[in-house]
Design a protein around this motif. Structure first.
Motif, PDB file in Angstrom:
ATOM      1  N   VAL A 110      49.535  -8.670  -7.107  1.00 13.46           N
ATOM      2  CA  VAL A 110      49.273  -7.905  -8.337  1.00 13.46           C
ATOM      3  C   VAL A 110      47.900  -7.227  -8.236  1.00 13.46           C
ATOM      4  N   ALA A 111      46.921  -7.970  -7.707  1.00 16.50           N
ATOM      5  CA  ALA A 111      45.560  -7.415  -7.623  1.00 16.50           C
ATOM      6  C   ALA A 111      45.506  -6.238  -6.642  1.00 16.50           C
ATOM      7  N   TYR A 112      46.244  -6.347  -5.543  1.00 16.09           N
ATOM      8  CA  TYR A 112      46.196  -5.263  -4.547  1.00 16.09           C
ATOM      9  C   TYR A 112      47.080  -4.085  -4.949  1.00 16.09           C
ATOM     10  N   SER A 113      48.267  -4.373  -5.443  1.00 21.13           N
ATOM     11  CA  SER A 113      49.204  -3.285  -5.694  1.00 21.13           C
ATOM     12  C   SER A 113      49.034  -2.705  -7.108  1.00 21.13           C
ATOM     13  N   TRP A 114      49.344  -3.521  -8.117  1.00 21.38           N
ATOM     14  CA  TRP A 114      49.278  -2.979  -9.490  1.00 21.38           C
ATOM     15  C   TRP A 114      47.841  -2.607  -9.879  1.00 21.38           C
ATOM     16  N   ALA A 115      46.899  -3.531  -9.635  1.00 13.15           N
ATOM     17  CA  ALA A 115      45.540  -3.324 -10.160  1.00 13.15           C
ATOM     18  C   ALA A 115      44.836  -2.178  -9.441  1.00 13.15           C
ATOM     19  N   ARG A 116      45.024  -2.077  -8.124  1.00 12.24           N
ATOM     20  CA  ARG A 116      44.336  -0.994  -7.407  1.00 12.24           C
ATOM     21  C   ARG A 116      44.935   0.375  -7.760  1.00 12.24           C
ATOM     22  N   ALA A 117      46.188   0.378  -8.211  1.00 11.93           N
ATOM     23  CA  ALA A 117      46.801   1.649  -8.621  1.00 11.93           C
ATOM     24  C   ALA A 117      46.476   1.999 -10.069  1.00 11.93           C
ATOM     25  N   ASN A 118      46.090   0.991 -10.850  1.00 19.12           N
ATOM     26  CA  ASN A 118      45.976   1.230 -12.291  1.00 19.12           C
ATOM     27  C   ASN A 118      44.592   1.006 -12.894  1.00 19.12           C
ATOM     28  N   LEU A 119      43.707   0.317 -12.183  1.00 19.39           N
ATOM     29  CA  LEU A 119      42.398   0.000 -12.788  1.00 19.39           C
ATOM     30  C   LEU A 119      41.300   0.827 -12.154  1.00 19.39           C
ATOM     31  N   LYS A 120      40.372   1.242 -12.986  1.00 22.51           N
ATOM     32  CA  LYS A 120      39.218   2.000 -12.477  1.00 22.51           C
ATOM     33  C   LYS A 120      37.944   1.320 -12.967  1.00 22.51           C
ATOM     34  N   SER A 121      36.833   1.831 -12.503  1.00 28.47           N
ATOM     35  CA  SER A 121      35.536   1.257 -12.871  1.00 28.47           C
ATOM     36  C   SER A 121      35.416   1.129 -14.393  1.00 28.47           C
ATOM     37  N   GLY A 122      34.957  -0.016 -14.836  1.00 24.15           N
ATOM     38  CA  GLY A 122      34.741  -0.233 -16.268  1.00 24.15           C
ATOM     39  C   GLY A 122      35.947  -0.826 -16.985  1.00 24.15           C
ATOM     40  N   ASP A 123      37.151  -0.808 -16.347  1.00 23.27           N
ATOM     41  CA  ASP A 123      38.324  -1.401 -17.002  1.00 23.27           C
ATOM     42  C   ASP A 123      38.159  -2.923 -17.080  1.00 23.27           C
ATOM     43  N   LEU A 124      38.630  -3.460 -18.203  1.00 25.45           N
ATOM     44  CA  LEU A 124      38.408  -4.890 -18.454  1.00 25.45           C
ATOM     45  C   LEU A 124      39.640  -5.738 -18.101  1.00 25.45           C
ATOM     46  N   VAL A 125      39.378  -6.814 -17.343  1.00 22.21           N
ATOM     47  CA  VAL A 125      40.393  -7.846 -17.083  1.00 22.21           C
ATOM     48  C   VAL A 125      39.892  -9.134 -17.733  1.00 22.21           C
ATOM     49  N   ILE A 126      40.740  -9.745 -18.550  1.00 22.35           N
ATOM     50  CA  ILE A 126      40.356 -11.013 -19.196  1.00 22.35           C
ATOM     51  C   ILE A 126      40.981 -12.173 -18.423  1.00 22.35           C
ATOM     52  N   LEU A 127      40.130 -13.130 -18.045  1.00 19.82           N
ATOM     53  CA  LEU A 127      40.570 -14.358 -17.378  1.00 19.82           C
ATOM     54  C   LEU A 127      40.162 -15.520 -18.289  1.00 19.82           C
ATOM     55  N   THR A 128      40.241 -16.744 -17.802  1.00 20.50           N
ATOM     56  CA  THR A 128      39.757 -17.870 -18.615  1.00 20.50           C
ATOM     57  C   THR A 128      38.811 -18.727 -17.767  1.00 20.50           C
ATOM     58  N   GLU A 129      38.075 -19.571 -18.454  1.00 17.71           N
ATOM     59  CA  GLU A 129      37.129 -20.439 -17.738  1.00 17.71           C
ATOM     60  C   GLU A 129      37.834 -21.579 -17.002  1.00 17.71           C
ATOM     61  N   MET A 130      39.148 -21.733 -17.217  1.00 13.48           N
ATOM     62  CA  MET A 130      39.830 -22.861 -16.556  1.00 13.48           C
ATOM     63  C   MET A 130      40.669 -22.406 -15.362  1.00 13.48           C
ATOM     64  N   GLU A 131      40.395 -21.199 -14.851  1.00 14.08           N
ATOM     65  CA  GLU A 131      41.242 -20.698 -13.763  1.00 14.08           C
ATOM     66  C   GLU A 131      40.971 -21.386 -12.427  1.00 14.08           C
ATOM     67  N   HIS A 132      42.030 -21.510 -11.669  1.00 17.38           N
ATOM     68  CA  HIS A 132      41.956 -21.903 -10.258  1.00 17.38           C
ATOM     69  C   HIS A 132      41.320 -20.731  -9.505  1.00 17.38           C
ATOM     70  N   HIS A 133      40.692 -20.996  -8.382  1.00 15.16           N
ATOM     71  CA  HIS A 133      40.031 -19.930  -7.623  1.00 15.16           C
ATOM     72  C   HIS A 133      40.989 -18.791  -7.277  1.00 15.16           C
ATOM     73  N   SER A 134      42.285 -19.105  -7.155  1.00 20.07           N
ATOM     74  CA  SER A 134      43.226 -18.022  -6.809  1.00 20.07           C
ATOM     75  C   SER A 134      43.387 -16.998  -7.924  1.00 20.07           C
ATOM     76  N   ASN A 135      43.017 -17.361  -9.134  1.00 24.21           N
ATOM     77  CA  ASN A 135      43.058 -16.361 -10.205  1.00 24.21           C
ATOM     78  C   ASN A 135      41.633 -15.942 -10.597  1.00 24.21           C
ATOM     79  N   LEU A 136      40.689 -16.162  -9.718  1.00 27.08           N
ATOM     80  CA  LEU A 136      39.313 -15.688  -9.942  1.00 27.08           C
ATOM     81  C   LEU A 136      38.902 -14.746  -8.812  1.00 27.08           C
ATOM     82  N   VAL A 137      39.019 -15.264  -7.575  1.00 30.24           N
ATOM     83  CA  VAL A 137      38.459 -14.519  -6.436  1.00 30.24           C
ATOM     84  C   VAL A 137      39.115 -13.136  -6.228  1.00 30.24           C
ATOM     85  N   PRO A 138      40.448 -12.991  -6.371  1.00 29.72           N
ATOM     86  CA  PRO A 138      41.011 -11.635  -6.207  1.00 29.72           C
ATOM     87  C   PRO A 138      40.387 -10.643  -7.187  1.00 29.72           C
TER      88      PRO A 138
END
Ligand code: C6P
Length: 416
Positions: A110-138
């Motif tokens: 999702v991070a490589y395909s959808w996000a790189r096609a749809n997100l630009k500088s300044g766009d906001l992604v909301i995560l949570t403080e309880m994420e596993h590294h796999s939903n943080l590092v990408p």
């Protein structure tokens, strides 16, 4: 004394344990393995082991390529497993089930395909403080590359997501909300349907990390209205090396391919290519065929036992474990009460490093995990470097919890 817990009766654990040959083995010092680490990876029942074994003995061939008997048989087994997995999560179509290597790769897709096609500088992604590294590092990587912004739904002292803070963050026009359905440390089961509904009302898409939820709860991606949903076979009685990215077909259709190569194409010219249809567009190269067969057998097995009964059983074990852990002086348990969590319990024992706890328990054959469990920011939030973690599954028993408690008293004795 612990109160009587009816959920233990939801499944016949003695019968279920016979399905898992590994539960019979002993450690080097002759102790029966007490496996309290199913959150890391679950054990595999005979039905899964046999399905993979049979595949290699009878049907081994590459898929989507040959017209000979074995190739057609292997293709049918691979695709038929996908259809059963689609039914297991109630996807609208098998086309929405993309095989990946694991949850980590699904999120990266999702991070490589959808996000790189749809997100630009300044766009906001909301995560949570309880994420596993796999939903943080990408997302960190995309932040470095693209300049996207990241915000985090805070975790309360009780180990729940602060939904008021989430509602305020939604006022900032996020493009994506990506969160874990169930924490691999606190065990918290997040209100996924509500989080998704709120995200959609704010115009954001959603990606759910289902690594811990699909193995333990009945998950219906259509009822949740999740846009993307990621999970791994190895945590749900299936083999390692295969996972799934579920995505709504309209979204997957609009996304560029992730990896390029064989099988993901319709046509290739020297200077161009046309991508294949869903889900093959995202499955480049020879995939994990035997693993897909094993994955199909795993969802059949879980369906046969019954996901609601598995959840009820784990709830009973967790409730009992929390009660017993509270009896042990110096134990601090992290996360919400049993009614808000799945079968994962992280704890510390005053004055003893979690690695020492795990090592001493291991002397008695008790397998728990110690460390930050790939959720370092969450541990920092609670001001601790590490926890010990006991986790339960359909084969876990009350007696195993009793042995864990006995083991903890032994640790306390050793450390004075
Ligand atoms: N958690 C644990 O011991 P993979 O490795 O890709 O199959 O799963 C990654 C992952 C993603 N999200 C959550 C919530 C997870 O729990 C995990 C895996 C294991 O907690 C191994 S670190």
């Amino acid at each position: 004394m612990p109160r009587t817990l009816t959920p233990f009766m939801s499944i016949n654990v003695d019968q279920i344990r016979k399905d898992f040959p590994i539960l019979e083995r002993e450690t080097a010092n002759g102790r029966r393995v007490i496996y309290l680490d199913s959150t890391a990876t679950s054990h595999k029942p005979l039905e899964v082991i046999d399905a993979m074994n049979d595949y290699y003995r009878r049907s081994n061939a590459n898929i989507h390529r040959g017209v000979h008997t074995l190739a057609e048989e292997a293709t049918a087994l691979y695709e038929n497993a996908r259809e059963r997995i689609a039914r297991f999560i109630n996807a609208a179509s098998f086309r929405e089930v993309v095989y990946t290597r694991n949850t980590t790769e699904s999120i990266n897709l999702v991070a490589y395909s959808w996000a790189r096609a749809n997100l630009k500088s300044g766009d906001l992604v909301i995560l949570t403080e309880m994420e596993h590294h796999s939903n943080l590092v990408p997302w960190h990587m995309l932040q470095m590359e693209r300049g996207i912004e990241l915000e985090f739904i805070p975790v309360t002292d009780e180990g729940l997501l602060d939904l008021d803070a989430y509602k305020s963050l939604l006022g900032r026009n996020p493009k994506l909300v990506s969160f874990t359905h169930m924490s691999n440390v606190l065990g918290t089961i997040n209100p996924a349907a509500e989080i998704i509904h709120l995200a959609h009302s704010a115009g954001a898409l959603t990606l759910v990390d289902g690594a811990q939820s699909v193995p333990h709860l009945s998950v219906d991606v259509q009822a949740l209205d999740a846009d993307f949903y990621a999970f791994s076979a190895h945590k749900m009685c299936g083999p390692t090396g295969i996972g799934v990215l579920y995505g709504k077909s309209a979204l997957l259709e609009g996304m560029p391919p992730f990896l390029g190569g064989g099988d993901m194409i319709k046509e290739v010219k020297l200077r161009s290519f046309r991508a294949n249809t869903l889900p093959h567009k995202f499955e480049a190269g020879t995939p994990a065929i035997a693993e897909a067969v094993g994955f199909g057998a795993a969802v059949d097995y879980l369906t046969k036992v019954g996901m609601d009964d598995i959840a009820a059983h784990e709830h009973g074990i967790t409730e009992y474990a929390l009660e017993r852990l509270e009896e042990v002086p110096g134990v601090k348990v992290f996360g919400p009460p049993a009614e808000k969590k799945g079968g994962v319990t992280a704890f510390t024992l005053a004055g003893v490093h979690p690695h020492d706890v795990a090592q001493i328990l291991d002397q008695d054959g008790i397998a728990v995990r110690a460390g930050h469990h790939c959720a370092q920011p969450l541990h920092e939030k609670f001001g601790i470097p590490a926890t010990s973690r006991a986790s339960f599954y359909l084969y876990s028993t009350k007696e195993e919890v009793d042995l864990l408690i006995k083991g903890l008293y032994k640790v306390k004795e050793i450390f004075g």
